[in-house]
Scaffold this active site. Structure first.
Site, short mmCIF file in Angstrom:
data_model
loop_
_atom_site.label_atom_id
_atom_site.label_comp_id
_atom_site.label_asym_id
_atom_site.label_seq_id
_atom_site.Cartn_x
_atom_site.Cartn_y
_atom_site.Cartn_z
N TRP A 1 0.90 -1.24 -0.02
CA TRP A 1 0.12 -0.10 0.16
C TRP A 1 0.84 1.34 0.19
O TRP A 1 1.67 1.42 0.91
CB TRP A 1 -1.02 -0.10 1.48
N GLU B 1 -3.07 -2.97 -2.70
CA GLU B 1 -4.26 -2.28 -2.13
C GLU B 1 -4.42 -1.07 -2.56
O GLU B 1 -3.57 -0.19 -2.78
CB GLU B 1 -3.82 -2.07 -0.38
N LYS C 1 -6.86 2.88 -2.95
CA LYS C 1 -7.50 3.66 -1.99
C LYS C 1 -8.04 4.92 -2.84
O LYS C 1 -7.70 5.14 -4.04
CB LYS C 1 -6.39 4.27 -1.07
N ASP D 1 -9.86 -2.80 1.04
CA ASP D 1 -10.06 -2.27 2.30
C ASP D 1 -11.27 -1.91 2.54
O ASP D 1 -11.89 -1.09 1.75
CB ASP D 1 -8.73 -1.20 2.62
N HIS E 1 -11.86 2.25 1.81
CA HIS E 1 -11.04 2.97 0.70
C HIS E 1 -11.95 3.21 -0.63
O HIS E 1 -11.48 3.10 -1.56
CB HIS E 1 -9.89 1.95 0.35
N HIS F 1 -8.78 -6.07 4.05
CA HIS F 1 -8.63 -5.32 5.21
C HIS F 1 -9.94 -4.99 5.62
O HIS F 1 -10.60 -3.95 5.50
CB HIS F 1 -7.44 -3.91 4.68
N ASP G 1 -12.04 7.32 6.02
CA ASP G 1 -11.39 6.09 6.23
C ASP G 1 -10.78 6.12 7.80
O ASP G 1 -9.71 6.07 7.96
CB ASP G 1 -10.29 5.79 5.06
N ASP H 1 -10.98 3.96 10.08
CA ASP H 1 -10.12 2.81 10.69
C ASP H 1 -10.90 2.56 12.21
O ASP H 1 -9.92 2.12 13.10
CB ASP H 1 -8.67 2.83 10.78
N ASP I 1 -7.84 -4.15 9.65
CA ASP I 1 -7.16 -3.15 9.56
C ASP I 1 -7.81 -1.95 10.21
O ASP I 1 -8.68 -1.26 9.64
CB ASP I 1 -6.79 -2.80 7.98
C1 RNT Z 1 -4.16 2.96 4.82
C2 RNT Z 1 -4.39 1.32 4.31
C3 RNT Z 1 -3.08 0.63 5.06
C4 RNT Z 1 -2.82 0.72 6.62
C5 RNT Z 1 -1.81 -0.18 7.26
C6 RNT Z 1 -1.24 0.44 8.26
O1 RNT Z 1 -5.26 3.60 4.31
O2 RNT Z 1 -5.52 0.90 4.78
O3 RNT Z 1 -3.44 -0.74 4.91
O4 RNT Z 1 -3.75 1.21 7.13
O5 RNT Z 1 -0.85 -0.84 6.14
ZN ZN Z 2 -5.93 -1.16 4.73
#
Ligand code: RNT
Ligand code: ZN
Length: 417
Positions: free
Chosen positions: A183, A224, A226, A257, A260, A284, A292, A294, A324
Site C-alpha cells: 500500500w 491495496e 485507496k 479495504d 477505501h 482489510h 477512512d 479505521d 485493519d
Molecule cells: C491505509 C491502508 C493501509 C494501512 C496499514 C497500516 O489507508 O489501509 O493498509 O492502514 O498498512
Molecule cells: Zn488497509
C-alpha cells in the site's frame, strides 16, 4: 448458564432448516483471520519511534498502555489471542523489525524478524507482511514508489524488494504462505495536472520491485487501492482501477479495504467481482465512520454482508481475511478482541445459513420466501452456537473476556509510563 444445553436446543432449531451447526463450527475453526499487529501501538513500530504517523492515516486518542517494544507487543498479542477462539495469523509491518541495529528500510533483512518467527513457530501461527511506505523522511513529499525523483523511487523499490524476501522467509519458516500487502499513500492534496504519469511510474516501479523470483508457496503479493487520504484529497495514484488492473495483469492478489471507497460503496459487493478476475483476494476489514477512520470492526450489516459474500459461494477459499483498524482511545487489546471476535461471529452467521435452500428459492424466482427466510434467520439462536464454540475452544464465553483484559491493564499496561 448451561452452554452445552443451550447449544443442543439451537442445534435442533437449525437442523429443522437443514443446517448442520457442528459442520459450521468446524468450518469456522479452519478459517484463520490475519490479525494486524499495528492496533497494539498506534501504527508506530520500533524502527523510528520519534517519527509521526504519516501517509494520510491517523490514530486518535491517548489511552494508556501502548506497546513500546516487540516483547511488549508480543505479550499483548498473547493476551488477545487467549481470548479469541481458534488459531489465527499475525500481520506485521516492516517497522516492527525487532533489532538493536537501527537499520533503515532499505537495510532490512529476514534476520531482523527472527524473534517474530520464533514467536509464531511456538504458537504455530502464520505471519503476513507489509512494507512500510509512510512515516519516513523519504515519504515526506507525499510520494513514495511513484515519485518523480528517481532517488526516492529507488529507495522505495528497494524497500519493497527486500520486504518480499522477508515475506518469503516467513512463508518458508512457518510452512504457510505469507501474503505481503503493498500500500502506497502517494497522492496530491490539490488537483493534479497530469493524472497519468505517477500511475505509469508506480506501475513500472512495482514491476521493478517485484523482479526477483519468489517461491509462490511461501509468498504472495497483494496490492491495496485507496480513494483518498488526509493530505491527498484530490488524487490517489493507487486508485481502485489502478490496483485491480495491476493485480489482474500481473497475476497477484488485490486488497480490498472496507474504508477505501466512496461512502455508499461497499466491499461486500466487490468481492465476487474481483474474484472472477484474480486468483486470490486480500481483505482489510475495517469500519469507516464518515471517512477512512479505521474504527474497530463491529457486527454491523456490512460486516455480515462481507462474510456472506465470502461464504455463500465458497470465495473464502481464495480470500485472505485481514483486519485493519486502529483505535488509540480504548484499551488496545480489547480493540483486537472485539474486532476479531466480531469478524468470527459474522463468518459463523454466514456458515449457519441454509445456503442450498436459499439458492434454490432465488433461482426459482420466489423472492417472497427469500426475504421471509433471510429476515427470520436473523433471530435464530446464533448466540447459543457462538457461546458453545468459545467454550469448546477454551476462551471466555460472552463478555467474560473483558475481566482478563482489565486485570492485564491494571497489572501491566498502566505500569508502562
Ligand atoms: C491505509 C491502508 C493501509 C494501512 C496499514 C497500516 O489507508 O489501509 O493498509 O492502514 O498498512
Ligand atoms: Zn488497509
Amino acid at each position: 448458564m448451561n452452554t452445552q444445553k443451550n447449544y443442543e436446543i439451537a442445534r435442533q432449531i437449525y437442523a429443522e432448516r437443514g443446517v448442520d451447526t457442528d459442520a459450521a463450527l468446524e468450518r469456522l475453526r479452519k478459517t484463520p483471520i490475519s490479525i494486524h499487529c499495528w492496533q497494539g501501538d498506534d501504527v508506530r513500530g520500533f524502527l523510528f519511534r520519534d517519527r509521526a504517523l504519516s501517509g494520510g492515516i491517523q490514530t486518535t486518542g491517548h489511552y494508556p498502555g501502548a506497546a513500546r517494544t516487540a516483547a511488549e507487543l508480543r505479550a499483548d498479542l498473547d493476551v488477545a489471542l487467549s481470548l479469541i477462539p481458534s488459531k489465527h495469523r499475525l500481520n506485521l509491518h516492516a517497522i516492527y523489525a525487532d533489532t538493536d541495529e537501527e537499520p533503515d528500510l532499505i537495510d532490512l533483512e529476514p534476520r531482523h524478524f527472527a524473534s517474530w518467527v520464533d514467536w509464531a513457530k511456538e504458537r504455530r501461527i502464520g505471519l503476513d507482511f507489509n512494507p512500510t511506505c509512510f512515516s519516513h523522511p523519504m515519504a515526506d513529499s507525499g510520494f513514495t514508489i511513484s515519485s518523480a525523483d528517481p532517488d526516492v523511487r529507488a529507495f522505495w523499490i528497494e524497500h519493497c524488494r527486500r520486504s518480499r524476501k522477508i515475506s518469503e522467509y516467513f512463508g518458508r519458516e512457518l510452512g504457510t504462505k505469507s501474503v505481503m500487502n503493498l500500500w502506497f499513500p502517494d497522492g496530491y492534496k490539490d488537483i493534479p495536472f497530469d493524472r497519468e504519469a505517477p500511475r505509469y511510474r508506480m506501475m513500472t516501479a512495482l514491476d521493478e520491485a517485484r523482479r526477483d523470483p519468489v517461491d509462490p508457496a511461501c509468498h504472495l503479493d497483494a496490492l491495496e487501492s485507496k480513494v483518498f487520504g488526509i493530505g491527498a484529497e484530490s488524487y490517489t495514484v493507487g486508485s481502485a482501477e489502478f490496483a485491480l488492473g495491476y493485480a489482474v495483469t500481473r497475476g497477484i492478489a488485490y486488497t480490498l479495504d472496507a474504508g477505501h471507497f466512496h461512502p455508499t460503496e461497499v466491499i461486500s459487493d466487490k468481492i465476487p467481482s474481483v474474484l472472477l478476475y484474480t486468483k486470490e483476494l486480500m481483505l482489510h476489514v475495517s469500519r469507516p465512520v464518515r471517512w477512512d477512520s479505521d474504527h474497530v470492526v463491529i457486527l454491523d450489516d456490512e460486516l455480515r454482508a462481507i462474510a456472506q459474500s465470502l461464504v455463500r459461494t465458497g470465495l473464502i477459499e481464495r480470500t485472505h481475511v485481514g483486519l485493519d483498524f486502529f483505535d488509540a482511545s480504548i484499551n488496545r487489546i480489547a480493540a483486537w478482541v472485539i474486532g476479531t471476535r466480531n469478524m468470527l461471529k459474522a463468518l459463523l452467521l454466514a456458515y449457519l445459513e441454509p445456503a442450498d435452500e436459499l439458492r434454490r428459492i432465488e433461482l426459482c424466482g420466489d423472492y417472497t420466501s427469500r426475504l421471509a427466510l433471510t429476515e427470520e434467520l436473523k433471530v435464530y439462536p446464533f448466540a447459543a452456537v457462538w457461546d458453545y464454540y468459545c467454550e469448546r475452544m477454551g476462551v471466555p464465553v460472552r463478555e467474560k473476556w473483558l475481566e482478563t483484559v482489565r486485570r492485564y491493564e491494571k497489572d501491566v499496561l498502566l505500569k508502562r509510563a
